[in-house]
Scaffold this motif. Structure first.
Motif, PDB file in Angstrom:
ATOM      1  N   THR A  11      46.020  40.786  43.947  1.00 29.57           N
ATOM      2  CA  THR A  11      45.591  40.525  42.577  1.00 29.57           C
ATOM      3  C   THR A  11      44.313  39.705  42.620  1.00 29.57           C
ATOM      4  O   THR A  11      44.258  38.630  43.203  1.00 29.57           O
ATOM      5  CB  THR A  11      46.675  39.779  41.792  1.00 29.57           C
ATOM      6  OG1 THR A  11      47.858  40.566  41.800  1.00 29.57           O
ATOM      7  CG2 THR A  11      46.230  39.521  40.360  1.00 29.57           C
ATOM      8  N   GLN A  15      44.309  39.475  34.331  1.00 25.55           N
ATOM      9  CA  GLN A  15      44.366  40.359  33.177  1.00 25.55           C
ATOM     10  C   GLN A  15      43.524  41.613  33.394  1.00 25.55           C
ATOM     11  O   GLN A  15      43.090  42.244  32.441  1.00 25.55           O
ATOM     12  CB  GLN A  15      43.896  39.608  31.917  1.00 25.55           C
ATOM     13  CG  GLN A  15      44.712  38.379  31.586  1.00 25.55           C
ATOM     14  CD  GLN A  15      46.178  38.679  31.380  1.00 25.55           C
ATOM     15  OE1 GLN A  15      46.540  39.652  30.734  1.00 25.55           O
ATOM     16  NE2 GLN A  15      47.032  37.845  31.946  1.00 25.55           N
ATOM     17  N   PRO A  17      42.410  45.515  34.941  1.00 23.47           N
ATOM     18  CA  PRO A  17      42.892  46.852  34.580  1.00 23.47           C
ATOM     19  C   PRO A  17      44.192  47.207  35.312  1.00 23.47           C
ATOM     20  O   PRO A  17      44.500  46.667  36.371  1.00 23.47           O
ATOM     21  CB  PRO A  17      41.752  47.772  35.025  1.00 23.47           C
ATOM     22  CG  PRO A  17      41.002  46.995  36.048  1.00 23.47           C
ATOM     23  CD  PRO A  17      41.163  45.552  35.692  1.00 23.47           C
ATOM     24  N   LEU A  18      44.937  48.114  34.720  1.00 24.64           N
ATOM     25  CA  LEU A  18      46.178  48.597  35.306  1.00 24.64           C
ATOM     26  C   LEU A  18      45.869  49.381  36.574  1.00 24.64           C
ATOM     27  O   LEU A  18      44.953  50.201  36.613  1.00 24.64           O
ATOM     28  CB  LEU A  18      46.906  49.489  34.302  1.00 24.64           C
ATOM     29  CG  LEU A  18      48.308  49.930  34.673  1.00 24.64           C
ATOM     30  CD1 LEU A  18      49.232  48.722  34.807  1.00 24.64           C
ATOM     31  CD2 LEU A  18      48.849  50.883  33.619  1.00 24.64           C
ATOM     32  N   CYS A  19      46.629  49.126  37.614  1.00 24.76           N
ATOM     33  CA  CYS A  19      46.449  49.780  38.908  1.00 24.76           C
ATOM     34  C   CYS A  19      47.465  50.910  39.056  1.00 24.76           C
ATOM     35  O   CYS A  19      48.478  50.948  38.352  1.00 24.76           O
ATOM     36  CB  CYS A  19      46.623  48.750  40.023  1.00 24.76           C
ATOM     37  SG  CYS A  19      46.350  49.419  41.680  1.00 24.76           S
ATOM     38  N   LYS A  23      50.731  47.368  38.662  1.00 31.64           N
ATOM     39  CA  LYS A  23      50.368  45.980  38.378  1.00 31.64           C
ATOM     40  C   LYS A  23      48.954  45.923  37.808  1.00 31.64           C
ATOM     41  O   LYS A  23      48.247  46.919  37.782  1.00 31.64           O
ATOM     42  CB  LYS A  23      50.500  45.138  39.637  1.00 31.64           C
ATOM     43  CG  LYS A  23      51.935  45.103  40.119  1.00 31.64           C
ATOM     44  CD  LYS A  23      52.105  44.249  41.320  1.00 31.64           C
ATOM     45  CE  LYS A  23      53.583  44.226  41.596  1.00 31.64           C
ATOM     46  NZ  LYS A  23      54.009  44.082  42.886  1.00 31.64           N
ATOM     47  N   ARG A  24      48.536  44.753  37.400  1.00 29.49           N
ATOM     48  CA  ARG A  24      47.198  44.574  36.827  1.00 29.49           C
ATOM     49  C   ARG A  24      46.309  43.779  37.759  1.00 29.49           C
ATOM     50  O   ARG A  24      46.756  42.863  38.435  1.00 29.49           O
ATOM     51  CB  ARG A  24      47.276  43.854  35.482  1.00 29.49           C
ATOM     52  CG  ARG A  24      47.910  44.683  34.421  1.00 29.49           C
ATOM     53  CD  ARG A  24      47.536  44.173  33.029  1.00 29.49           C
ATOM     54  NE  ARG A  24      47.940  45.156  32.054  1.00 29.49           N
ATOM     55  CZ  ARG A  24      47.182  46.183  31.677  1.00 29.49           C
ATOM     56  NH1 ARG A  24      45.991  46.335  32.178  1.00 29.49           N
ATOM     57  NH2 ARG A  24      47.617  47.046  30.790  1.00 29.49           N
ATOM     58  N   GLY A  25      45.024  44.119  37.747  1.00 26.58           N
ATOM     59  CA  GLY A  25      44.017  43.328  38.429  1.00 26.58           C
ATOM     60  C   GLY A  25      43.944  43.459  39.932  1.00 26.58           C
ATOM     61  O   GLY A  25      43.353  42.618  40.596  1.00 26.58           O
ATOM     62  N   CYS A  26      44.531  44.515  40.500  1.00 29.25           N
ATOM     63  CA  CYS A  26      44.450  44.726  41.948  1.00 29.25           C
ATOM     64  C   CYS A  26      43.007  45.021  42.355  1.00 29.25           C
ATOM     65  O   CYS A  26      42.223  45.571  41.572  1.00 29.25           O
ATOM     66  CB  CYS A  26      45.316  45.906  42.374  1.00 29.25           C
ATOM     67  SG  CYS A  26      47.081  45.639  42.194  1.00 29.25           S
ATOM     68  N   ALA A  29      42.024  48.569  41.716  1.00 30.91           N
ATOM     69  CA  ALA A  29      41.735  48.903  40.317  1.00 30.91           C
ATOM     70  C   ALA A  29      40.372  48.384  39.878  1.00 30.91           C
ATOM     71  O   ALA A  29      39.770  48.903  38.945  1.00 30.91           O
ATOM     72  CB  ALA A  29      42.825  48.344  39.404  1.00 30.91           C
TER      73      ALA A  29
END
Length: 136
Positions: A11, A15, A17-19, A23-26, A29
């Motif tokens: 991460t 907050q 983008p969706l991966c 999950k978010r913020g990878c 992504a």
């Protein structure tokens, strides 16, 4: 399980983008090939949409790959340069975290996007310098 060293799903932005992993913020992504292409497309890069051989602009954009973004950036396309710069910043943040945790003697970057050369490496270097300890 064979997943050691997989930094694509670290991460980087809470907050973000969706991966594809859900999950978010990878890192993937934010700075993976699809993210780079999408940002270049949003920047309405003419170099990417010209000569794709289809009549629909949407269909043209779907056929673009990260290698084309790198080539267009090297040819001076500003939208593609910005996409690579942003990816470099995120990659640098991830590498700075790894450096703090592991203090490696060498970091090897590989993949087709590395053909972008200094357009990607310079933002990575600057970001690593900004987000890592000076002693590292």
């Amino acid at each position: 399980t064979g997943s050691a060293g997989e930094i694509g799903h670290m991460t980087i932005e809470l907050q973000g983008p969706l991966c594809s992993c859900g999950k978010r913020g990878c890192l993937e992504a934010l700075a993976g090939a699809l993210a780079i292409v999408a940002e270049a497309q949003q920047g309405t890069s003419r170099a990417l949409t010209e000569g794709q051989g289809t009549s629909s602009a949407h269909a043209q954009l779907e056929m673009i790959d990260v290698g084309q973004v790198a080539r267009a950036a090297q040819a001076g396309d500003l939208a593609c340069k910005k996409a690579l710069e942003h990816a470099g910043v995120y990659i640098g943040i991830a590498l700075a975290s790894l450096m703090s945790a592991l203090n490696p003697s060498l970091i090897l970057l590989d993949g087709s996007i590395m053909r972008a050369g200094a357009l990607l490496l310079e933002p990575i270097r600057l970001s690593v310098a900004a987000y890592s300890l000076p002693s590292l």
